[in-house]
Design an enzyme around this catalytic site. Structure first.
Site, PDB file in Angstrom:
ATOM      1  N   GLY A   1       0.826  -1.207   0.000  1.00 42.76           N
ATOM      2  CA  GLY A   1       0.000   0.000   0.000  1.00 42.76           C
ATOM      3  C   GLY A   1       0.859   1.255   0.000  1.00 42.76           C
TER       4      GLY A   1
ATOM      5  N   SER B   1       4.532  -5.419  -3.918  1.00 47.17           N
ATOM      6  CA  SER B   1       4.287  -3.985  -3.974  1.00 47.17           C
ATOM      7  C   SER B   1       5.043  -3.245  -2.862  1.00 47.17           C
ATOM      8  CB  SER B   1       2.788  -3.728  -3.924  1.00 47.17           C
ATOM      9  OG  SER B   1       2.477  -2.440  -4.375  1.00 47.17           O
ATOM     10  N   TYR B   2       4.334  -2.476  -2.015  1.00 45.23           N
ATOM     11  CA  TYR B   2       5.037  -1.765  -0.944  1.00 45.23           C
ATOM     12  C   TYR B   2       5.626  -2.720   0.090  1.00 45.23           C
ATOM     13  CZ  TYR B   2       6.310   2.156   2.027  1.00 45.23           C
ATOM     14  OH  TYR B   2       7.032   3.084   2.742  1.00 45.23           O
TER      15      TYR B   2
ATOM     16  N   ASP C   1       2.596  -5.127 -15.560  1.00 45.54           N
ATOM     17  CA  ASP C   1       2.327  -4.142 -14.513  1.00 45.54           C
ATOM     18  C   ASP C   1       2.994  -2.819 -14.891  1.00 45.54           C
ATOM     19  OD1 ASP C   1       1.852  -2.806 -12.106  1.00 45.54           O
ATOM     20  OD2 ASP C   1       3.623  -3.679 -11.142  1.00 45.54           O
TER      21      ASP C   1
ATOM     22  N   HIS D   1       0.431  -6.763 -11.680  1.00 44.44           N
ATOM     23  CA  HIS D   1       1.014  -6.430 -10.379  1.00 44.44           C
ATOM     24  C   HIS D   1       0.800  -7.555  -9.372  1.00 44.44           C
ATOM     25  CE1 HIS D   1       2.592  -3.385  -7.643  1.00 44.44           C
ATOM     26  NE2 HIS D   1       1.632  -3.665  -6.785  1.00 44.44           N
TER      27      HIS D   1
END
Length: 465
Positions: free
Chosen positions: A86, A182-183, A381, A433
Site C-alpha cells: 500500500g 508492492s510496498y 504491470d 502487479h
C-alpha cells in the site's frame, strides 16, 4: 433462550476466559481456530486459525492474522508469511482472497471456492494485516492510525512474530520465509533485517529465517520511477512530451510523498493513458458499480480444479464478504460499531510517516547474511514494472551466476530469469502487479522453486526415438 442454551453459553464463557489467561499455547490455538466459515460449502483437510496479537499494550495496538496449515504433513512443511503493501492494504484482501490463499470469494460475495493453486499446497501460510488501521488490525488509540511508518511497522511485525511463535510453538523449528508484493518491497526486507539483527543480538536463532521473496516490489524510488516512465512510454501509454516531463520533474521524487509539480505531470499522464488498469494493462477493468481504489499498490470439491476466467472485480466480492457480520464473528474479529472493512485504508496511506527512498542498503546487508533472496515481476504491470526492478537489481552490482534465459511451464514460456550471486530474478509472462491473480499456476511453480532453492524449470525435450 432454553436452559440447555444457557448452560452451553455459560461453559463457553468459562472456556474463553480460561483460554484468554492460560499460558498453554494449545488453549490459545483452540480459541483462534476457525470452526465454521460462512460460504464454505466444501470440506478441507487442513486447519485454519485467525485472531489477534497485541503488539503494544499501552496504546492497544493489535494485528490480525489468518493462518492456514499446509494441505498435507504441515509439521514438516516450511512456514511462510505473506505481506501486502500500500501502505495501507490488507493481506487478507489481496494475498489471501485474490491470489495465493486456499479460499477465494465467489461473485455473489457470500460464498467461497477452493483455489487449486493455493500456496498452502506446499507450505504453511500466514497472512498478516499490517500495520494497525489495515484490514481487521486496530488500535485503541486513534492517533496510532495517523502515525504509521516503515520503522514502526518493521518493529511491530517482529513483535507479532515473536508472540505468534509463542502461541504456535510447534512451528518454531520449521524453515521460515517471508513473501509479499508492492510496498511490501519495503516491509519484507525490513522485517528480514529486523529478524537477522534480533537473532544476532540474542545470540540464537529465535526465528528460523531462511530467506524472502518479493514481487513487483517498491525498492528504490529513483530506479522505480525511471523504469516506470520508460515502461509506460515504451508500450505506448504516454506521449513523448509527457515522458520527458516525468523524467525531468519526478525522477528524484518520493513514491509516497511526491511534490505538487510531479503530481500535476502524473495527472497529465493519467489522462493520456485513459481508463485502464495500470496494475494489469492488457486486462479489462472492473465495470461493476463499485468504487475500487486505484491505489492498491499497493476434502476438495471437483469444481476446484476447473479453470476460472480472470475476474477484474475480485476486490468488490471481497469487500462484500468480509463486511458480513457472520464472517467477522467466525474470524474472531474485534467488535466495533462503526467499523467498516476496506481492502485499503486511505487514512493509513495519506498519513504515512517515514518511507526511505531506497532499501538497497538493506539488501546489501542481507546478501551478506546468506539468506535466499528472490525477486519476481509480472511483466504487464505499469505501477512497478519489470524495467524498474531490473534497474534496482543492476544497482546492487551483483555478479551473474546464470545468464538471462526463458523458463517453462507445461512446455510454454512462463517468463524469464537470471541468477546473480545471492539473488534470483524471475519475470512472469502475462502477469500484472498481482502475479498470482493473473497467473496462479505459474506463480505456484515459482513458489515451489523458491522454497527448494532450485532454478526455474527449463524446457524438457522429449526424444522421438
Amino acid at each position: 433462550m432454553s436452559t440447555f442454551d444457557l448452560v452451553f453459553y455459560f461453559f463457553f464463557l468459562i472456556f474463553v476466559a480460561r483460554a484468554s489467561f492460560s499460558s498453554d499455547p494449545s488453549d490459545r490455538q483452540q480459541l483462534d481456530k476457525v470452526l465454521d466459515l460462512p460460504g464454505q460449502n466444501f470440506n478441507v483437510s487442513f486447519a485454519t486459525y485467525s485472531g489477534y496479537v497485541t503488539t503494544n499494550k499501552e496504546s492497544g495496538r493489535a494485528l490480525f492474522y489468518w493462518f492456514f496449515e499446509a494441505v498435507e504433513d504441515s509439521s514438516s512443511k516450511p512456514l511462510v508469511l505473506w505481506l501486502n503493501g500500500g501502505p495501507g492494504c490488507s493481506s487478507v484482501a489481496f494475498g489471501l482472497a485474490e491470489e495465493i490463499g486456499p479460499f477465494h470469494v465467489e461473485k455473489d460475495g457470500k460464498s467461497l471456492y477452493l483455489n487449486p493453486y493455493s500456496w498452502n499446497e506446499v507450505a504453511n501460510i500466514l497472512f498478516l494485516d499490517s500495520p494497525v488501521g489495515v484490514g481487521f488490525s486496530y488500535s485503541n488509540t486513534s492517533s496510532d492510525l495517523l502515525s504509521n511508518g516503515d520503522e514502526r511497522t518493521a518493529a511491530e511485525n517482529l513483535e507479532f512474530l515473536l508472540q505468534w511463535f509463542d502461541r504456535f510453538p510447534q512451528y518454531k523449528e520449521n524453515d521460515f520465509y517471508i513473501t509479499g508484493e508492492s510496498y511490501a518491497g519495503h516491509y519484507v526486507p525490513q522485517l528480514s533485517q529486523a529478524i537477522v539483527r534480533h537473532n544476532h543480538k540474542t545470540g540464537e536463532k529465535v526465528i528460523n529465517l531462511k530467506g524472502f521473496m518479493v514481487g513487483n516490489a517498491l525498492t528504490d524510488d529513483f530506479h522505480d520511477h525511471l523504469g516506470r516512465f520508460e515502461f509506460m512510454w515504451s508500450v505506448g501509454l504516454i506521449s513523448d512530451q509527457t515522458f520527458k516531463q516525468l523524467n525531468i520533474v519526478c525522477d528524484f521524487q518520493s513514491f509516497i510523498h511526491s511534490s505538487e509539480l510531479c503530481e500535476k505531470v502524473q495527472d497529465i499522464a493519467e489522462e493520456e493513458i485513459g481508463d485502464i488498469d495500470l496494475y494489469s494493462i492488457f486486462t479489462p477493468r472492473c465495470t461493476a458499480n463499485f468504487s475500487v481504489s486505484n491505489d492498491r499498490r499497493s476434502g476438495k470439491g471437483k469444481l476446484s480444479i476447473l479453470r476460472r476466467a480472470y475476474d477484474p472485480c475480485t476486490e468488490e466480492h471481497s469487500t462484500i464478504y468480509f463486511n458480513l457480520p457472520e464472517v467477522q464473528r467466525a474470524l474472531h474479529v474485534h467488535e466495533s460499531p462503526s467499523f467498516k472493512w476496506e481492502t485499503c485504508s486511505d487514512q493509513v496511506y495519506d498519513n504515512w510517516k517515514d518511507s526511505p527512498r531506497s532499501v538497497l542498503k538493506v539488501y546489501s546487508e542481507l546478501l551478506r547474511s546468506g539468506l535466499r533472496i528472490w525477486i519476481f515481476s509480472g511483466d504487464t504491470d505499469a505501477v512497478i514494472p519489470v524495467a524498474s526492478t531490473r534497474y534496482s537489481i543492476d544497482a546492487l552490482k551483483l555478479p551473474t551466476v546464470s545468464p538471462w534465459r526463458a523458463w517453462y511451464d507445461d512446455g510454454q514460456v512462463g517468463g524469464w530469469t537470471q541468477e546473480y550471486k545471492g539473488l534470483t530474478f524471475v519475470t512472469v509472462r502475462g502477469a500484472g502487479h498481482e502475479v498470482a491473480l493473473h497467473k496462479p499456476k505459474q506463480a505456484l511453480t515459482l513458489f515451489k522453486s523458491f522454497l527448494t532453492g532450485k532454478s526455474m524449470p527449463k524446457l524438457d525435450l522429449v526424444s522421438d526415438s
